[in-house]
Motif scaffolding. Structure first.
Motif, PDB file in Angstrom:
ATOM      1  N   SER A 163     -23.053  -5.155 -16.274  1.00 51.75           N
ATOM      2  CA  SER A 163     -23.334  -4.737 -14.912  1.00 51.75           C
ATOM      3  C   SER A 163     -22.195  -3.916 -14.306  1.00 51.75           C
ATOM      4  N   VAL A 164     -20.955  -4.320 -14.491  1.00 56.63           N
ATOM      5  CA  VAL A 164     -19.843  -3.583 -13.869  1.00 56.63           C
ATOM      6  C   VAL A 164     -19.703  -2.187 -14.472  1.00 56.63           C
ATOM      7  N   ILE A 165     -20.004  -2.059 -15.744  1.00 55.13           N
ATOM      8  CA  ILE A 165     -19.939  -0.748 -16.400  1.00 55.13           C
ATOM      9  C   ILE A 165     -21.072   0.140 -15.876  1.00 55.13           C
ATOM     10  N   PHE A 166     -22.267  -0.434 -15.805  1.00 54.40           N
ATOM     11  CA  PHE A 166     -23.410   0.317 -15.252  1.00 54.40           C
ATOM     12  C   PHE A 166     -23.094   0.808 -13.841  1.00 54.40           C
ATOM     13  N   SER A 167     -22.584  -0.087 -12.998  1.00 55.37           N
ATOM     14  CA  SER A 167     -22.309   0.270 -11.599  1.00 55.37           C
ATOM     15  C   SER A 167     -21.234   1.342 -11.487  1.00 55.37           C
TER      16      SER A 167
ATOM     17  N   ILE B 214     -36.364  -3.676 -19.321  1.00 61.18           N
ATOM     18  CA  ILE B 214     -35.363  -4.484 -18.623  1.00 61.18           C
ATOM     19  C   ILE B 214     -34.974  -3.778 -17.322  1.00 61.18           C
ATOM     20  N   SER B 215     -34.960  -4.524 -16.210  1.00 64.38           N
ATOM     21  CA  SER B 215     -34.705  -3.909 -14.911  1.00 64.38           C
ATOM     22  C   SER B 215     -33.437  -4.436 -14.236  1.00 64.38           C
ATOM     23  N   ALA B 216     -32.665  -5.249 -14.965  1.00 66.95           N
ATOM     24  CA  ALA B 216     -31.449  -5.819 -14.392  1.00 66.95           C
ATOM     25  C   ALA B 216     -30.477  -6.179 -15.505  1.00 66.95           C
ATOM     26  N   ALA B 217     -29.194  -6.176 -15.176  1.00 68.13           N
ATOM     27  CA  ALA B 217     -28.173  -6.661 -16.107  1.00 68.13           C
ATOM     28  C   ALA B 217     -27.721  -8.042 -15.643  1.00 68.13           C
ATOM     29  N   VAL B 218     -27.092  -8.789 -16.528  1.00 67.50           N
ATOM     30  CA  VAL B 218     -26.493 -10.064 -16.135  1.00 67.50           C
ATOM     31  C   VAL B 218     -25.528  -9.802 -14.980  1.00 67.50           C
ATOM     32  N   HIS B 219     -25.569 -10.646 -13.963  1.00 65.96           N
ATOM     33  CA  HIS B 219     -24.735 -10.438 -12.773  1.00 65.96           C
ATOM     34  C   HIS B 219     -23.242 -10.518 -13.141  1.00 65.96           C
ATOM     35  N   SER B 241     -31.450  -1.483  -9.436  1.00 66.59           N
ATOM     36  CA  SER B 241     -31.707  -0.969  -8.091  1.00 66.59           C
ATOM     37  C   SER B 241     -30.753  -1.571  -7.061  1.00 66.59           C
ATOM     38  N   GLY B 242     -29.944  -2.577  -7.444  1.00 57.40           N
ATOM     39  CA  GLY B 242     -28.936  -3.126  -6.540  1.00 57.40           C
ATOM     40  C   GLY B 242     -29.190  -4.542  -6.067  1.00 57.40           C
ATOM     41  N   GLU B 243     -30.388  -5.053  -6.265  1.00 59.03           N
ATOM     42  CA  GLU B 243     -30.753  -6.383  -5.773  1.00 59.03           C
ATOM     43  C   GLU B 243     -30.178  -7.499  -6.660  1.00 59.03           C
ATOM     44  N   THR B 244     -29.693  -8.570  -6.032  1.00 60.98           N
ATOM     45  CA  THR B 244     -29.203  -9.735  -6.766  1.00 60.98           C
ATOM     46  C   THR B 244     -30.328 -10.751  -6.944  1.00 60.98           C
ATOM     47  N   LEU B 245     -30.486 -11.227  -8.170  1.00 56.48           N
ATOM     48  CA  LEU B 245     -31.451 -12.298  -8.444  1.00 56.48           C
ATOM     49  C   LEU B 245     -30.678 -13.564  -8.768  1.00 56.48           C
ATOM     50  N   ARG B 246     -31.157 -14.687  -8.239  1.00 53.94           N
ATOM     51  CA  ARG B 246     -30.419 -15.935  -8.357  1.00 53.94           C
ATOM     52  C   ARG B 246     -31.112 -16.917  -9.294  1.00 53.94           C
ATOM     53  N   TYR B 247     -30.308 -17.870  -9.780  1.00 52.47           N
ATOM     54  CA  TYR B 247     -30.835 -18.917 -10.661  1.00 52.47           C
ATOM     55  C   TYR B 247     -31.713 -19.843  -9.831  1.00 52.47           C
TER      56      TYR B 247
END
Lengths: 289, 289
Positions: A163-167, B214-219, B241-247
């Motif tokens: 994620s940090v690399i992507f950002s 895949i639409s998100a990376a590991v936070h 897209s910038g949104e955080t998803l939570r456990y």
């Protein structure tokens, strides 16, 4: 005004650029971009398979010779694709600036890789992004239109997106687009200084004299120290047998692309560069026309 | 006395084990080892090509069903190879303990992966190495002889060998051999406690509902935090897209194999485990005969 192309997936397992291009292609629908950007997935087949390339390294197919070679259905996929891209971006769209997105397993941070230290636009963008440039003089002439600069970022394993690399890449591309937008609107960019690392040579891994197999890994003291000065006598490799091998050059140089995964097959453990501060002139859109 | 097999290259792009096995094969010439060790390159074709596998994942070919299936020249290479390995290590050499060397892009450190929390030998070796065990109950029964434990280490990109990872694996294998040597000579190993992480479930990456991409990376807050407790509500993914998803689970669990490169194709972004301290009994060679 200048037209920008942003290309991801020139290497199909470098996921930061691939996901960024997919994201940009999704957003293109709204048509509100202040800059004319064409967004391209360079090697969709390799990206689909998550491999660097299918038949041959696409990033080695942009020489003038390769771009003008006759191709047929039996030519390597990447040879055909490089000519498609050249037609799309060079002839049809007349792109002025190409940003080719790459990532590396080496700890390079964000930098631009280009092919001339007189490329004021590229160096101005480095100044704007507060990053340095790497100059790699290649033995063959690249198609100037198609290969103005590669945006390189690391460390990230191939086949993984962090994620940090992507950002950081996303922000870098945004800043580049901002710069071009301002440039196109006639803004004067003051001159100044940019750090430039010019490649001097590549160093291979130590190898067994009989089997030619790699016999050492990059030394822990050197691993992840890209762009940190390497002095003669500094540890360079730690053999699997335990022995330390030292840098035997006479000149202190700056290592980069240290232990890049894709370069094992190319016989490159790291590259060495000289660092200079390059003075760049002020630029304004009209001055270049 | 117990016979050990050390296998590297079950996945051909996991280089720490591949280079370690090559190094061990070189040294075998002197024949002074205190322990009977058979050293094996599990998937030499994949190792040659530096890919995880050639036709199918070898590490999924050790089920009883796969090992007893009829094979021909047209069978996937890894199906044939798993039966060769089973014959070599199971039938011919009657290996008692197998250490299969793996590495991961996840920040797991060194751990042993096994298939039963009653495997006292494996858990004693964990105690000796001062590492923890991961228990992964697999839906199919593995051939017990051939799959006592995998030694897993990370982070290391696939297709790359990092010196500190190589050295840590080398030391781990040496300590395992020391333990077996002492065990074979009748040493009593006192019982005690070992941390065991038992897998509960896998979590996939968020995906686009239409394209399944895949639409998100590991936070960033979760990346590299393998074996650190994840609480309900903690950030899990950061969308492109910038949104955080939570456990969203109800139970705090321990994530591991976070963002492992080879699991993208398997639809696994991370695994979640419960942690227990398992009491292991004292063991001595005779007590197990």
């Amino acid at each position: 005004s200048s037209h920008l192309a942003v290309c991801g997936g020139t290497h199909g397992n470098e996921l930061a650029g691939i996901y960024l291009v997919r994201e940009m292609l999704k957003k293109r629908a709204d048509g509100t971009e202040p800059v004319s950007v064409v967004t391209v997935m360079s090697n969709p087949r390799a990206a689909q398979l998550c491999v660097r390339y299918v038949e041959t390294d696409l990033n080695r197919c942009f020489t003038r010779a390769a771009l003008s070679a006759p191709v047929s259905e039996t030519s390597p996929y990447e040879m055909i694709r490089s000519q498609e891209l050249n037609a799309l971006l060079g002839a049809q769209r007349s792109v002025d600036l190409l940003c080719d997105l790459h990532n590396t397993t080496a700890n390079t941070g964000l930098c631009l890789i280009t092919y001339s230290d007189r490329d004021w636009i590229c160096l101005h963008i480095c100044k704007h992004l507060k990053i340095h440039a790497c100059i790699i003089y290649t033995p063959t002439h690249h198609s100037k239109t198609l290969f103005l600069s590669a945006m390189e970022i690391g460390p990230q394993p191939h086949g993984v997106v962090r994620s940090v690399i992507f950002s950081a890449m996303q922000e870098g591309v945004q800043l580049m687009m901002d710069w071009i937008c301002q440039f196109n609107s006639g803004t004067l960019f003051e001159g100044g200084w940019v750090d430039v690392y010019t490649m001097v040579k590549n160093i291979d891994y130590p190898r067994d004299s009989e089997t030619h197999m790699i016999s050492a890994a990059v030394h822990p003291d050197l691993q992840d120290r890209d762009f940190c000065l390497l002095h003669p006598g500094d540890p360079m490799f730690l053999c699997f047998s335990g022995e330390t091998l030292r840098y035997r050059g006479k000149e202190a140089l700056y290592p980069f692309f240290i232990n890049e995964g894709a370069y094992y097959e190319k016989g490159v453990a790291l590259s060495l560069a000289r660092k200079r501060r390059v003075q760049i002139p002020s630029v304004r859109s009209e001055t270049l026309r």
